[in-house]
Design a protein around this motif. Sequence first.
Motif, short mmCIF file in Angstrom:
data_model
loop_
_atom_site.label_atom_id
_atom_site.label_comp_id
_atom_site.label_asym_id
_atom_site.label_seq_id
_atom_site.Cartn_x
_atom_site.Cartn_y
_atom_site.Cartn_z
N VAL A 157 0.84 -1.22 0.00
CA VAL A 157 0.00 0.00 0.00
C VAL A 157 0.86 1.25 0.00
O VAL A 157 0.38 2.35 -0.28
CB VAL A 157 -0.96 0.05 1.21
CG1 VAL A 157 -1.89 -1.15 1.23
CG2 VAL A 157 -0.20 0.18 2.52
N GLN A 160 4.73 1.38 -5.25
CA GLN A 160 5.32 0.32 -6.05
C GLN A 160 6.75 0.01 -5.67
O GLN A 160 7.27 -1.04 -6.03
CB GLN A 160 5.27 0.73 -7.53
CG GLN A 160 3.85 0.94 -7.99
CD GLN A 160 3.75 0.94 -9.50
OE1 GLN A 160 4.76 0.87 -10.19
NE2 GLN A 160 2.53 1.02 -10.02
N TYR A 170 -1.63 -6.66 -4.55
CA TYR A 170 -2.26 -5.33 -4.54
C TYR A 170 -2.68 -4.91 -5.94
O TYR A 170 -3.82 -4.54 -6.19
CB TYR A 170 -1.24 -4.33 -3.97
CG TYR A 170 -1.83 -2.98 -3.63
CD1 TYR A 170 -2.77 -2.84 -2.60
CD2 TYR A 170 -1.43 -1.83 -4.33
CE1 TYR A 170 -3.29 -1.61 -2.28
CE2 TYR A 170 -1.96 -0.60 -4.01
CZ TYR A 170 -2.88 -0.48 -2.98
OH TYR A 170 -3.40 0.74 -2.68
N GLU A 171 -1.76 -5.09 -6.89
CA GLU A 171 -2.05 -4.69 -8.26
C GLU A 171 -3.12 -5.58 -8.87
O GLU A 171 -4.05 -5.12 -9.56
CB GLU A 171 -0.78 -4.76 -9.11
CG GLU A 171 -0.87 -3.91 -10.37
CD GLU A 171 0.40 -4.02 -11.23
OE1 GLU A 171 1.07 -3.00 -11.39
OE2 GLU A 171 0.69 -5.15 -11.69
N MET A 173 -5.50 -7.11 -7.34
CA MET A 173 -6.80 -6.77 -6.79
C MET A 173 -7.37 -5.54 -7.47
O MET A 173 -8.55 -5.47 -7.79
CB MET A 173 -6.71 -6.57 -5.27
CG MET A 173 -6.86 -7.89 -4.52
SD MET A 173 -6.20 -7.88 -2.84
CE MET A 173 -7.07 -6.52 -2.13
N ASN A 174 -6.51 -4.57 -7.71
CA ASN A 174 -6.97 -3.35 -8.40
C ASN A 174 -7.45 -3.66 -9.81
O ASN A 174 -8.37 -3.03 -10.31
CB ASN A 174 -5.83 -2.32 -8.46
CG ASN A 174 -5.65 -1.64 -7.10
OD1 ASN A 174 -6.57 -1.66 -6.28
ND2 ASN A 174 -4.49 -1.05 -6.89
N ARG A 175 -6.79 -4.66 -10.44
CA ARG A 175 -7.12 -4.95 -11.83
C ARG A 175 -8.10 -6.12 -11.95
O ARG A 175 -8.39 -6.55 -13.05
CB ARG A 175 -5.83 -5.28 -12.60
CG ARG A 175 -4.88 -4.10 -12.72
CD ARG A 175 -3.50 -4.55 -13.19
NE ARG A 175 -3.60 -5.30 -14.46
CZ ARG A 175 -2.61 -6.05 -14.96
NH1 ARG A 175 -1.47 -6.15 -14.30
NH2 ARG A 175 -2.77 -6.66 -16.11
N TYR A 176 -8.58 -6.62 -10.84
CA TYR A 176 -9.44 -7.82 -10.85
C TYR A 176 -8.81 -8.92 -11.70
O TYR A 176 -9.45 -9.54 -12.51
CB TYR A 176 -10.85 -7.49 -11.37
CG TYR A 176 -11.55 -6.50 -10.48
CD1 TYR A 176 -12.10 -6.93 -9.25
CD2 TYR A 176 -11.66 -5.16 -10.82
CE1 TYR A 176 -12.72 -6.01 -8.41
CE2 TYR A 176 -12.29 -4.24 -9.98
CZ TYR A 176 -12.82 -4.69 -8.78
OH TYR A 176 -13.43 -3.79 -7.95
#
Lengths: 221, 419
Positions: A157, A160, A170-171, A173-176
């Motif tokens: 969080v 990068q 993390y990435e 999850m953001n991009r599904y």
Amino acid sequence: MIDWGWVADHLDKVAFRTVQHLYLAALAVAVGFAISFVLGVIAVRWRPFNLAATAIAGLVFTIPSLALFAALVPITGLSILTAEVPLVLYTLVILLRNVVAGLQAAPPDVREAADGMGFRAAGRLWSVELPLALPLMIAGLRIATVSTIGLVTITAVLGQALGGLGFFIYEGMNRYFATEILVGAIPTILLSLLADRAFVWLQARVTPWAQRSRLPAEATA
Amino acid sequence: MNGPAKHATGATVDFDRVSKQYDTRARGTPGAVNDLSFHVPAGKICVLVGPSGCGKTTSLKMVNRLIEPTGGRILLDGVDTAGRDVTELRRGIGYVIQQVGLFPHQTIGQNVATVPRLLGWPAARQRERAEELLTLVGLDPARYRDRYPRQLSGGERQRVGVARALAADPPVMLMDEPFGAVDPIVRERLQNEFLRLQEELAKTILFVTHDIDEAIKMGDLVAVMQLGGHLEQFAPPAEILATPASEFVARFVGADRGLKRLSLSRVSDLELRPAVTARVGDASVEARRRSATDPFPYLLLVDEGRRPIGWIADDEIPTEGRLTERMAESMSPLINRRTTLKDALSMLLDADVQAGIVVDRTGAVLGLVTADMIAERMRETAGDARFAAVDLEAIELAESTAMRATAATPAEPIEPAPT
């Protein structure tokens, strides 16, 4: 379900993040152990300090990790320090307790015999109390390392530049994007298991005297 | 014997009005010590004995200054321990405790070499010394050197504890209930081995126990201590048993101190009764005549080497012919000169003919010992009649109070009864 093509394309990144992950975890555990050791040596000699230090370490442990990272950002920015300070603090509650218990593990008769034979305080600490503290200290390191490896993912969080394998979680999850989440999660779990086994092995190596007897103890007087 | 025997022997130990007072009487506070003075000659075993809380362990720990006295001086070879560097002092005093305190993380060899290592001996010499000492206490170095303490039995660990205390050949040893944690059979063996070892080593030893039998067995001198750290009596074991200095000592020693005293004397202390003997093949009539001149109603038949074959009752000896082995009717226990009077008496009680035959190493007859002779010996060493009264009283007290905290009240000295 898994996009193997993506995985193949990003192997170099996975390798980099794995190393970063290990680095962040190892640094936190190493610093945490150094602090715990110093505090522990003081704590076994001075009871009020022991109570206070243990209580504070316990209190810190109750702060949610995300909140702690967030709270540090205004002070230390998005630096590695912001990641490491909470990680180190979380190791303290485990390590301090085990260092103290370890240093107290030498039985009273062993201490008395050491004193009676003319050990000085430093000599007794180094040659008697420390070796006997090893099993508990290593047990503490084992738990602290496994838990820190998990926690490192949350440092994603902070941007990068940090996060280790958590970066992919993390990435993803953001991009599904399930593949990327798994590419972060599975190696993290493997690292934890590996660290766990490594400490079990180390324990057996450095404390042969505490292992189950290989020679049958003989009943002769 | 190579090794330790050639090195330094014991130093004298003097307690000079030593006291240890505690401000608090919290649970677990060691026993106080009050104005304790005694002298232990070099090479002797002095046993401190008394009920728990009498300050015997405190006294011991004041010698190597694990506990600092609040008053008085302790001198080793005439030198006040208070003036010496405490670390250097402790490295020069052997220390054995009940729980042994072996280092669990070190091998037996490393454990034994602890003090030499602290003293900075070269590694090779440490190893050599450890092996020498393991051999001395009866543990084969090849088998034990590389083991860890948890791989040993309780008795083996105690031996290692003694070896470790002897490692730097200290003139003085402190032993705090060293054989208290092992079973009675092993304890007996360790005690005997230690006494044999001590004959060669001649260390000055302070030995703490709560067991009066162990005190009597191990001590050249026994210090009986009373609650509050008072010295009740300081004397050789025989004297403690024969003439207890106070009611407390009499009670602590026990109602059976007469029997205990028997274990301090040996057959060699007695003047043996000459035995009338005859060899197989001797003329019966002559043997009969000789045996009749002696009040003992039996003739002892022996072989060529004067080894006993058996008894012939005086009136069973034939009036003619020669003596044959088949005439011997019964036999008595054979006793050697090292047998304690207690054991000798016990053997006599089982025998048909109430006389033990004392033989030398070749088995040849030296003489006879009877229960009467043992009783007579007891009367000679018992001192005077007043202690008969103490014995009776001791029996009553032992039955009713059994060494409870009543021992806290200072015992009155016994007044001699008018005779």
